[in-house]
Design an enzyme around this catalytic site. Structure first.
Site, PDB file in Angstrom:
ATOM      1  CG  MET A  53       8.300 -48.570  24.527  1.00  0.00           C
ATOM      2  SD  MET A  53       7.026 -47.761  25.501  1.00  0.00           S
ATOM      3  CE  MET A  53       5.578 -48.502  24.809  1.00  0.00           C
ATOM      4  CD  GLU A  54       8.092 -43.941  29.203  1.00  0.00           C
ATOM      5  OE1 GLU A  54       7.592 -44.535  30.168  1.00  0.00           O
ATOM      6  OE2 GLU A  54       8.977 -43.061  29.326  1.00  0.00           O
ATOM      7  CG  LEU A  55      11.322 -40.267  23.694  1.00  0.00           C
ATOM      8  CD1 LEU A  55      12.811 -40.192  23.386  1.00  0.00           C
ATOM      9  CD2 LEU A  55      10.736 -38.889  23.935  1.00  0.00           C
TER      10      LEU A  55
END
Length: 149
Positions: free
Chosen positions: A89-91
């Site tokens: 998700m962060e990527l």
């Protein structure tokens, strides 16, 4: 950075932090490292009961988004076959914010298949042994040598 939920992920995280400390092109002291910025300094690896605390969860999530928004680079330590959904998700979020996305894979796992979506958002994928000398002042695009699934 990386998930730190398994022994392999935790070792990769520690190896990455050691390499970053040795890298002269990064100001680690003024960089956002999620595990060092947990809400109220509560680390759920030490206090798993906070995984059920909505205040801690919301504040930690929002803090990580602020960390991504205010950083120049998103560095994700990626362990094939032990993907962390949160890292994924962060990527994607970092890419949507126009950040340079660098994946770092432990040397002994480099070349193994990685998730197509993580591969797709990465501007570059390097071996852990390259992290200490990676020039963060001159980020470049490159392909991952391994396959995707």
């Amino acid at each position: 950075m990386a998930g730190w939920f398994t022994e392999t992920q935790n070792k990769a995280y520690k190896d990455a932090m050691s390499a970053l400390n040795a890298n002269p092109t990064i100001d680690l002291e003024n960089s956002y490292v999620p595990l060092q910025n947990q809400y109220k300094d509560i680390r759920v690896d030490e206090h798993p009961e906070y995984l059920h605390d909505k205040e801690w969860a919301q504040a930690t999530y929002n803090g990580d988004l602020v960390g991504i928004k205010t950083s120049d680079v998103m560095l994700g330590v990626y362990v094939p076959k032990e993907e962390d959904v949160g890292l994924g998700m962060e990527l994607g979020y970092a890419m949507s914010q126009g950040k340079y996305v660098l994946l770092v894979i432990p040397d002994e796992l480099y070349g193994e298949s990685i998730n197509l979506m993580s591969w797709g958002v990465a501007d570059n994928v390097i071996k852990m042994s390259e992290l200490a000398t990676f020039d963060f002042n001159r980020p470049r695009y490159n392909f991952y040598d391994g396959a995707v699934y």
